[in-house]
Design a protein around this motif. Structure first.
Motif: not given
Length: 229
Positions: A32-37, A177-181, A184-188
């Motif tokens: 829940r923390t990582v899916m926001i961070a 940018i690619v890494g953060r995208a 984010s996708a993996v975490t969600l």
């Protein structure tokens, strides 16, 4: 001097991000923390795009995506590590592993440490040991699980940095940018799959978002293709 100031600023931002992320993970499930961070960190990279530029060649996409997978693991393992504490011992362990592995890979690739780095690196490692052995450390010994998580977090952070280092020169914040995208996708996706196991506790929105923002602010201070020497 500019490089030194950037390094100090980056370290400060990383430290604050880790502390806040660990606090956030104590209030709710770590996912829940990582899916926001993670998405918050992506927003920062997108805002930096006009100022720092970005390219998206096949190399940028490949290495950026690899760093994103490592980033998702790093976020999760690190925040979980700091959530179960003690921070004053586990955080230096993570820092030690994340520092040694990239240096080892760079040396294996033929890079060389300058004299200042050869002197500074052992001193930095000694400082990590002294910090983790400070007053109160004996009263709060980490469990074997916590030490394994800390080592895993350090390895994931190291892999993220190594993958970013492999991205083509002059790609700006494209790999970030690619890494953060991807992270984010993996975490969600992981959060969606494990939704029923995340518990009912609400995440600490401000702490989690601030941790992600600071983590992203720290990375552009370190050029993607900077050699060891």
């Amino acid at each position: 001097m500019i490089a030194l100031l950037l390094a100090l600023g980056s370290s400060l931002a990383y430290g604050c991000a880790d502390f806040l992320g660990g606090l956030g993970a104590r209030k709710a499930h770590v996912l829940r923390t990582v899916m926001i961070a993670a998405p918050a960190s992506l927003v920062v990279e997108l805002l930096l795009w006009p100022a720092l530029g970005a390219s998206f060649s096949s190399g940028v996409l490949a290495w950026g995506a690899a760093s994103g997978v490592a980033s998702a693991a790093a976020f999760t393992l690190l925040y979980r590590t700091l959530a179960i504490g003690p921070m004053n011992v586990l955080s230096p362990v993570t820092a030690l592993v994340s520092a040694v592995l990239p240096v080892g890979v760079g040396l294996a690739q033929g890079e060389h440490l300058a004299m200042a780095a050869m002197v500074g690196l052992p001193l930095a490692l000694a400082a990590v040991v002294l910090v983790s052995a400070g007053r109160g450390a004996s009263l709060a010994r980490p469990s074997r699980t916590a030490l394994l998580l800390a080592s895993g977090a350090g390895a994931a952070i190291a892999l993220q940095l190594i993958f970013l280092h492999q991205a083509p020169s002059g790609s700006g914040v494209g790999p970030l940018i690619v890494g953060r995208a991807v992270s984010s996708a993996v975490t969600l996706a992981a959060a969606a799959v494990m939704f029923h196991r995340l518990g009912e506790e609400k995440p600490a929105y401000v702490l989690s978002a601030t941790a992600g923002i600071l983590d992203s602010v720290a990375k552009p201070a370190v050029p993607v293709r900077r050699p060891l020497r």
